[in-house]
Design an enzyme around this catalytic site. Structure first.
Site, PDB file in Angstrom:
ATOM      1  N   LEU A  75      -8.081   0.894   9.584  1.00 56.98           N
ATOM      2  CA  LEU A  75      -9.391   1.351   9.089  1.00 56.98           C
ATOM      3  C   LEU A  75      -9.852   2.506   9.972  1.00 56.98           C
ATOM      4  CD1 LEU A  75     -11.163  -2.076   8.348  1.00 56.98           C
ATOM      5  CD2 LEU A  75     -10.032  -0.544   6.711  1.00 56.98           C
ATOM      6  N   ASP A 193       1.050   5.332   4.905  1.00 53.05           N
ATOM      7  CA  ASP A 193       0.483   4.038   4.548  1.00 53.05           C
ATOM      8  C   ASP A 193      -0.118   4.086   3.141  1.00 53.05           C
ATOM      9  OD1 ASP A 193      -0.647   1.349   5.375  1.00 53.05           O
ATOM     10  OD2 ASP A 193      -2.516   2.407   4.926  1.00 53.05           O
ATOM     11  N   GLU A 218       5.054   4.084   1.864  1.00 53.38           N
ATOM     12  CA  GLU A 218       4.900   2.678   1.491  1.00 53.38           C
ATOM     13  C   GLU A 218       4.367   2.609   0.064  1.00 53.38           C
ATOM     14  OE1 GLU A 218       2.315  -1.257   2.818  1.00 53.38           O
ATOM     15  OE2 GLU A 218       1.388   0.715   2.777  1.00 53.38           O
ATOM     16  N   SER A 222       3.995  -5.282  -7.008  1.00 49.68           N
ATOM     17  CA  SER A 222       4.691  -6.553  -7.202  1.00 49.68           C
ATOM     18  C   SER A 222       6.006  -6.381  -7.980  1.00 49.68           C
ATOM     19  CB  SER A 222       3.771  -7.514  -7.952  1.00 49.68           C
ATOM     20  OG  SER A 222       4.425  -8.760  -8.074  1.00 49.68           O
ATOM     21  N   GLN A 239      12.399   1.805 -10.412  1.00 44.78           N
ATOM     22  CA  GLN A 239      12.159   3.112 -11.029  1.00 44.78           C
ATOM     23  C   GLN A 239      10.810   3.681 -10.581  1.00 44.78           C
ATOM     24  OE1 GLN A 239      14.486   4.849 -13.160  1.00 44.78           O
ATOM     25  NE2 GLN A 239      13.099   6.485 -12.514  1.00 44.78           N
ATOM     26  N   ASP A 246      10.630  11.190  -6.176  1.00 45.17           N
ATOM     27  CA  ASP A 246      10.835  12.418  -6.946  1.00 45.17           C
ATOM     28  C   ASP A 246       9.589  13.309  -6.885  1.00 45.17           C
ATOM     29  OD1 ASP A 246      12.916  13.625  -8.184  1.00 45.17           O
ATOM     30  OD2 ASP A 246      12.639  12.662 -10.126  1.00 45.17           O
ATOM     31  N   LYS A 280      26.276  -2.458  -9.310  1.00 42.46           N
ATOM     32  CA  LYS A 280      25.765  -1.778  -8.106  1.00 42.46           C
ATOM     33  C   LYS A 280      24.720  -2.634  -7.405  1.00 42.46           C
ATOM     34  CE  LYS A 280      26.263   3.005  -9.551  1.00 42.46           C
ATOM     35  NZ  LYS A 280      25.885   4.192  -8.902  1.00 42.46           N
ATOM     36  N   GLY A 286      20.640   1.029  -4.705  1.00 42.23           N
ATOM     37  CA  GLY A 286      21.706   1.148  -5.708  1.00 42.23           C
ATOM     38  C   GLY A 286      21.610   2.427  -6.517  1.00 42.23           C
ATOM     39  N   TRP A 288      19.380   5.410  -5.382  1.00 38.94           N
ATOM     40  CA  TRP A 288      19.135   6.619  -4.578  1.00 38.94           C
ATOM     41  C   TRP A 288      19.165   6.239  -3.101  1.00 38.94           C
ATOM     42  CZ3 TRP A 288      14.549  10.412  -6.000  1.00 38.94           C
ATOM     43  CH2 TRP A 288      14.872  11.702  -5.540  1.00 38.94           C
ATOM     44  N   ASP A 300       2.882  -6.617   7.397  1.00 43.28           N
ATOM     45  CA  ASP A 300       2.138  -7.238   6.294  1.00 43.28           C
ATOM     46  C   ASP A 300       2.879  -8.440   5.715  1.00 43.28           C
ATOM     47  OD1 ASP A 300      -0.042  -5.397   6.186  1.00 43.28           O
ATOM     48  OD2 ASP A 300       1.196  -3.977   5.077  1.00 43.28           O
ATOM     49  N   TRP A 411      34.356  -7.512   8.574  1.00 44.70           N
ATOM     50  CA  TRP A 411      35.707  -7.078   8.961  1.00 44.70           C
ATOM     51  C   TRP A 411      35.767  -5.559   8.953  1.00 44.70           C
ATOM     52  CZ3 TRP A 411      34.530 -10.954   5.574  1.00 44.70           C
ATOM     53  CH2 TRP A 411      35.068 -12.235   5.826  1.00 44.70           C
TER      54      TRP A 411
END
Length: 413
Positions: A75, A193, A218, A222, A239, A246, A280, A286, A288, A300, A411
Site C-alpha cells: 500500500l 504487481d 503478475e 482463477s 491464453q 503480447d 505438450k 507449453g 511460450w 500470497d 538422469w
C-alpha cells in the site's frame, strides 16, 4: 495452439532489455515472504547474498522498497522514500551493492496499480498526495475508485485509490521514478504487481523508458474449476496470460499461474494433467516458455497468507519439475531457507544440473509418460526425469542417475 508473434525472439535488438529474455538462463529467488518486514530484512538478506550467488540464482526478487501504509509494502504512499519496514534506505543500498558485487541482479517489486493518499480531496476521500514527493491531485485517481481521473484500463484493486495511467503527468512521474530505481538506486529487474489492474500497453511504455534487464508481470486470475475440481484443459487461462505478454510488446515475462494450478493437483496422484491434448506441457510454459516464470508458491499463495498453497509434502516433486523443464524457474524463500537444509541442498543440486546440462527457457521437452502415479520427460535431449511412485527408468545405457529424492529422479547423458 496459443497465438503469439515470434518477432521479438529473432530481432537483432542491441539494447539491454532483450538480452536476458533471449539468453533464457535465469533462475530467480523470491527473497522474502509475507512476514519478512518483522525481521530486519535488508540486513538479513545481506548475510545471505554469498549463498544466493553460490546456489546459482541470477536474480533475487525483493519486496516493495517504498514507504507504505501497510508494513508488507503493498500500500505505497511516498514512492521516493526508501525507508520502509524492511529497513533503511542506507541498508537497502548497501544490500544492492553487495548483490552487484556477487553478480545477482536485484528485482524491484513495482506497485503502481494503486497509491494511498496523504490528504482528503474530492468526495471526502484520501485521493490527494499533498506533501509527498509526487504531489498528485484527484485526477491521478481513477473515477471508479473515487478520483477525478478516467475509468480504469484494467481490474480494480478495491478499497484504495487506483492510479489513472491514462494521465500523461502520471506516466511521466512513474517513468521518472522507475528510471531512478534503475539508474540511481541500483535495481536491475522489475516485477509488476497486480498487472491486471492497468493496460499492458503502459507496462510496455514503462519498460521501454526505464530499461530493466528483465521484467515479469503478475497476471493472476482463477483457473477453470468444475464440480469435481480443476478442469484438465486450462487453455483459456494460459491464453489470457499469453495475451498480456503480447500486449507488453513481448518484452515482459509473466508468472505461470497456469502451471502452478495444474502442478499442485498433478502431484497428488494425477500426473496425467502434466500433458496437454497436443502432448505438450499444459501451462504457459507449453506455449511460450521463454516468457513463462514458473514457481510453486509466493508471498500470497503460500507463506502465512496461504491463499492457494502448493501441497507441502510434494514441494520437491514440484521443484524437480520446474527446474528440469523449459521456462524461467523461480524458487520461494520459505522453501529454500526455512524448510531445512535437506530441501535447500536438493534445490541447489537441481539448479546445478540445470546449469551444467544447459537446460534453458527454450529447451525442448518430450513427455514420455503422464499417468496417475508417473510422469517422465526428456528435456533438451540430455536430461531425463521422472515424478511419482510409479517405477520407471529411461531406456538405453547412456543415461546416468544424477540425483533423486522423494518421488523424483533425474538422469543425464
Amino acid at each position: 495452439m496459443g497465438y503469439y508473434n515470434n518477432v521479438f525472439d529473432e530481432c537483432n535488438d542491441q539494447t539491454d532489455i532483450g538480452r536476458v529474455l533471449r539468453d533464457g538462463r535465469e533462475v530467480i529467488l523470491q527473497a522474502y515472504n509475507w512476514e519478512s518486514h518483522k525481521h530486519d530484512w535488508w540486513r538479513n538478506l545481506d548475510g545471505k547474498v554469498p549463498d544466493i550467488a553460490k546456489s546459482g540464482f541470477t536474480s533475487a526478487w525483493l519486496p516493495p522498497p517504498s514507504q507504505s501504509l501497510a508494513p508488507e509494502g503493498y500500500l505505497p504512499q511516498d514512492l521516493y522514500s526508501l525507508n520502509s519496514a524492511y529497513g533503511s534506505e542506507h541498508l537497502l543500498k548497501s544490500l544492492l551493492r553487495k548483490m552487484k558485487q556477487y553478480k545477482v541482479r536485484a528485482m524491484a517489486d513495482i506497485v503502481i496499480n494503486h497509491r494511498i493518499g496523504t490528504t482528503i480531496g474530492h468526495g471526502g476521500m484520501y485521493n490527494r498526495y499533498d506533501g509527498s514527493s509526487l504531489p498528485w491531485d484527484e485526477h491521478a485517481v481513477t473515477s471508479c475508485t473515487g478520483g477525478l481521473g478516467n475509468r480504469s484500463t484494467g481490474a480494480n484493486f478495491n478499497g484504495v485509490p487506483n492510479v489513472d495511467h491514462t494521465q500523461h503527468f502520471v506516466r511521466k512521474d512513474i517513468i521518472g521514478w522507475l528510471r531512478w530505481l534503475r539508474n540511481t538506486v541500483g535495481f536491475q529487474d522489475f516485477r509488476f504487481d497486480f498487472a491486471r489492474g492497468y493496460s499492458a500497453n503502459y507496462v510496455k511504455e514503462y519498460i521501454g523508458a526505464a530499461k530493466p534487464l528483465f521484467s515479469v508481470g503478475e497476471c493472476w486470475d482463477s483457473c477453470k474449476y468444475n464440480g469435481h475440481g480443476l478442469d484438465y484443459n486450462q487453455d483459456s487461462h494460459r491464453q489470457r496470460i499469453i495475451n498480456w505478454i503480447d500486449s507488453t510488446g513481448q518484452i515482459s515475462a509473466a508468472f505461470d499461474f497456469t502451471t502452478k494450478g495444474i502442478l499442485q493437483e498433478a502431484v497428488k496422484g494425477q500426473y496425467w494433467r502434466l500433458c496437454d491434448a497436443q502432448g505438450k506441457p499444459p501451462g504457459v510454459v507449453g506455449w511460450w516458455p521463454s516468457r513463462a516464470v514458473t514457481f510453486l508458491d509466493n508471498h500470497d499463495t503460500g507463506s502465512s497468507q496461504a491463499h492457494w498453497p502448493f501441497p507441502s509434502h510434494h514441494i520437491m516433486e514440484g521443484y524437480a519439475y520446474i527446474l528440469t523443464h523449459p521456462g524461467i524457474p523461480s524458487v520461494f524463500y520459505d522453501h529454500f531457507y526455512n524448510w531445512g537444509s535437506s530441501i535447500h541442498d536438493q534445490i541447489v543440486k537441481l539448479i546445478d544440473i540445470r546449469r551444467r546440462h544447459d537446460i534453458h527457457s527454450r529447451s525442448t521437452v518430450r513427455i514420455l509418460k503422464a499417468e496417475s502415479n508417473l510422469y517422465a520427460a526428456i528435456a533438451g535431449e540430455k536430461l531425463c526425469m521422472k515424478l511419482g511412485d510409479g517405477s520407471w527408468c529411461p531406456s538405453g545405457r547412456d543415461w546416468t542417475l544424477a540425483t533423486s529424492g522423494h518421488r523424483y529422479a533425474v538422469w543425464i547423458k
